[in-house]
Structures are given as structure tokens and as C-alpha cells.
Design an enzyme around this catalytic site. Sequence first.
Site, short mmCIF file in Angstrom:
data_model
loop_
_atom_site.label_atom_id
_atom_site.label_comp_id
_atom_site.label_asym_id
_atom_site.label_seq_id
_atom_site.Cartn_x
_atom_site.Cartn_y
_atom_site.Cartn_z
N GLU A 275 0.83 -1.23 0.00
CA GLU A 275 0.00 0.00 0.00
C GLU A 275 0.86 1.27 0.00
O GLU A 275 0.67 2.16 0.85
CB GLU A 275 -0.96 -0.01 1.19
CG GLU A 275 -1.97 -1.11 1.11
CD GLU A 275 -3.10 -1.02 2.14
OE1 GLU A 275 -3.03 -0.21 3.08
OE2 GLU A 275 -4.08 -1.79 1.98
N GLU B 41 -5.55 -8.43 -0.14
CA GLU B 41 -6.24 -8.09 1.12
C GLU B 41 -7.71 -7.88 0.79
O GLU B 41 -8.04 -7.03 -0.04
CB GLU B 41 -5.68 -6.81 1.76
CG GLU B 41 -4.32 -6.99 2.39
CD GLU B 41 -3.86 -5.77 3.18
OE1 GLU B 41 -4.71 -5.07 3.76
OE2 GLU B 41 -2.65 -5.53 3.18
O1 AHR Z 1 -5.17 -5.64 7.18
C1 AHR Z 1 -5.00 -4.51 7.97
C2 AHR Z 1 -4.27 -3.41 7.23
O2 AHR Z 1 -5.08 -2.92 6.20
C3 AHR Z 1 -2.99 -3.79 6.53
O3 AHR Z 1 -1.87 -3.76 7.36
C4 AHR Z 1 -2.87 -2.75 5.47
O4 AHR Z 1 -2.17 -3.21 4.34
C5 AHR Z 1 -4.31 -2.36 5.17
O5 AHR Z 1 -4.48 -1.00 5.14
#
Ligand code: AHR
Length: 508
Positions: A174, A295
Site C-alpha cells: 500500500e 487483502e
Molecule cells: O489488514 C489490515 C491493514 O489494512 C494492513 O496492514 C494494510 O495493508 C491495510 O491498510
Amino acid sequence: MTFEASLIVDRDFDLAPLDRRLFGVFVEHLGSCVYNGIHEPGHPTADEHGFRGDVAELTKELGATIVRYPGGNFMSGYNWEDGVGPKDQRPRRLDLAWFSTETNQVGTHEFMAWCRKVGIAPMFGVNLGTRGPDEARHYLEYCNHPGGTALSDLRRSHGAEEPLGIKFWCLGNEMDGPWQICQKTPDEYGRIAKETAKLMRWVDPTIELAACGSSAYDMPTYGVWEDRVLEHCFEFVDYLSLHSYFVKPASDTSTESFFAQIETNARYIEDTVAIADSVATRKRSTKRLKLSFDEWNVWYRARHGEHLKQAGWPEAPRLLEEVYTAEDALLIGGMLTMFMNHADRLKVACMAQLCNVIAPIMTEPGGTAWRQTIFHPFAQAARWAHGDVLRSVVKAPGYANARHGELPYLCASVVDDAATGQTAVFLLNRSLTDEMDLSISLRGLGSGREIVLAEQLHSADLHATNTADAPNRVAPEPLAGIAIDGEQLRVTLKPASWNVIVTKAVRA
Ligand code: AHR
């Protein structure tokens, strides 16, 4: 009330082989995911490394195929060297991602031991926040080079004679986000991703690499970020990442809108494919980039607020412990059908995360571990989706959505496994009030069929949850009443229900 719907697939109209890595998960050094989650040395079920046996068993039952590690945001401040070598010499560090103290008692070797214990493939990330190409190539050399260099021999001296063989690597996390340790512009990140990828492939040409896409579809820089990043590193990476957390905005908390995020995320995938392919066109390239949705989950309750910044730099604080409902489980099921229906370009997906932190598995320190509601659709899909995804033709009435127009009540995917003769059908009835009288045509898949499995997940209370005291309140039950006639199945699906039907051809 009951309405009619149909689902048609044809053996000759396949979309793509399903990549089993669509059933990945994510373990980050965050809150109680690692420490007091998968790892709790004093727990009665802990093994010699301190990993909880009950969590390991649930992870196996979940059926996850690949696990992303060690972050997340944590990755952008991590020194991999801190997590190898004698445990009593490992440094304690401030983790600026989650305002916690990192003890480094779990690092590369311990995590790889856990992966072997649960039979899951590793997907590691390198720190492109505070660090860069030099540390990334060193980390890879430490992990994957056979021996005869300082770093590979250091690994061997730490007890791993053979290379760890970590094949999938994320180039940072990210990097577009202002919350990220050392956020970058797309040009800064694109350049560093390219150079890091180049060096890492020189160290080990067998690896696969994922570049960071935007951290969400609704980031203001979405699109521009992907385009600029790929302008730099398109030729050097295999995957582009997508991240998505499903929310309920205060302006619209309806279940119907919540379920429409299936379409929003389908668009996210399709738009990202379009951007990647436009970069390919600009570069006169025939390469087609793959996607890694590394994610994804529902995450809107335990999300914002001061609890994220804890005073006193605690170790393994209880953070982001979302308690999931039956409604969430239905959305997760629908998302999985959508992922399968994009199997031509989507090759990896990681539910975020695995344990305690926005997770399908919850634990109490020293106590029990249990399955959250969202555990079930994931486990069913991971267990039964093998083979080729067939193109689903859905005919169903639906409902109007402000963003997407008319949406069918039925979300479906079909995966056929020629090796076993089994065909798995995954079905979400999004109608909150009406039963669906569904006809399923499995054309060309064999006219005599027997049922291998038929289950439904339905709760009269969409807000029902599973807890330590009532761990099985929301769980799949048998789905009865399936009529089979040749290639045709007929079944009635409850309103607001997730259903899995696996059948097998007994005649060609
Ligand atoms: O999954 C929680 C967080 O969400 C992770 O560390 C990040 O990559 C995202 O913003």
C-alpha cells in the site's frame, strides 16, 4: 413468496482453470494475529515453536492455500534481520505501523515452520518503505540461495540447511497510502519496484513478484497510480495487487447495498485489468498482467478511532477484532463467487486476516479458538472449488441499486473438476424476503448425477454472530430437496442464504 431463477453452464464454455491460490489468507504482525493468536507458547495446545495446535487445526479446516506475511503496513518498517538468529538476542522494536512493541520472537524461520505445520504456501513481502532494493535482494538471498555466500550460510547456521523456497514476493505494501511508513508517489514507487524486481530476479529467477496497486478502489489516485507504476515496472512484475475492505457507510446501511459491493469489486477487478492492458498496449506488449487481490474482507466496525494508537507501545494489543455476522458471511460467499468468475486474470486472493485481526478464526489467550461466521463460506469454497470455472449464465429477477442499476438476486459460480467428475455450484440468494426456485442446467457434464454435498448457510437473524460461548450459532446445515433430472437440478433456496451443491456424474 417464491420467485423463479435459472443458472446455465456448459462444459464447453469454460472461463479458466481456477487457481487454488484464490483461497489465500494473511498473517500480519498486528494486534493479536501472530502473538496470542497463531502463536502462544504457554497455551495447552502449543507445539515446540509455541504455535497453537487448535488454531493450526482450524487453519487446516479453513483450507487456505497461501499466506501473505509479515504485513501489511508492518512490512514497511520491518527489518528481516531482527527476526532471525537466536531468539534471546533479537531486538525489541517500536512498530510505527500499529504503535506496538514488536518482540521479534516470531520471524522467518518460525513462520516457515508454521507454514509447514498447516500445509500452506508462503507469500512474503519486502520492505519498500524504510528500506529498498538492497535489503530485498539480501533477504531473498538469505531465504532462497542454496549456500556458499555469507547470507545463505547464515541461514544454514540458523538451522535451515535447505533453501526456504519462498516463491511469491510482494514488492512493498500500500505504498500510495498516507498512513504507510514512507508513502511514495507512483513514480517513486514504480522506479523502486522495478529496480527491486530486477535484483530479486537476478538472485532467484524462479520467483513471482507482485507490485502494489492502489490500497483501495476509492483512493483519489486510483487509476493514475496503476498507470504510472506500471509504466515503470510492467515488464518486471507478474502481478498487480488490489485491496478492498467492505464497509457500511452511515449514509446507507442497507443489506442490499452491502451486497452490491460484489459488483463494485467486480468493477474494481475489471477496471484494473483494463488499465494494465492499456499499459500493455502502450508498450506494444502481448503480456497480460495477473492480479493478486491480496487483502479483502468485511471491515467497518473495529476500524477507526483512537484504539488504533495505543499509549505505552503494548505488545500484541487486541486490535481490529471485528466480530462477524451472518450478513457478513453471505457477502463473503458472494465475493468468492465473483472471484471465481474472474479466474482468467485473478490468480491470488488473501482474506485479511487469519486470526483475531479481522479474521475467520478467533482465540482467547489460554482458552478456546472458534470459527467466525465468515469462516464457513471460505472453507466450503476452498474445499470444493477445484478444476475449471465455467461461464455462468444467470437469469433472475433483482433489485435496483443506485451505483450499479438492476442487480440479480442470484450470485453464482460453477467449478468443474474433470479429474474427479465433481461439479461444485456456489449460490447466494440476495433476496432478503423471498425463496428462490432455481433450475440449474449443467450441460455436457453428464446426465446422471448424484449429490456429493448440499449445504446452506442461513440465519433468520442477519446480525447473529459466533462467540466463544456460542461458537456454532451460524454454521452450514444440510440443504434438502434437490431434484435431479438428467443434466438438470432443481432446488429452492431460502431468502438471504448461501448454498453449496456438489454433484458427480455417474454416467457420461
Ligand atoms: O489488514 C489490515 C491493514 O489494512 C494492513 O496492514 C494494510 O495493508 C491495510 O491498510
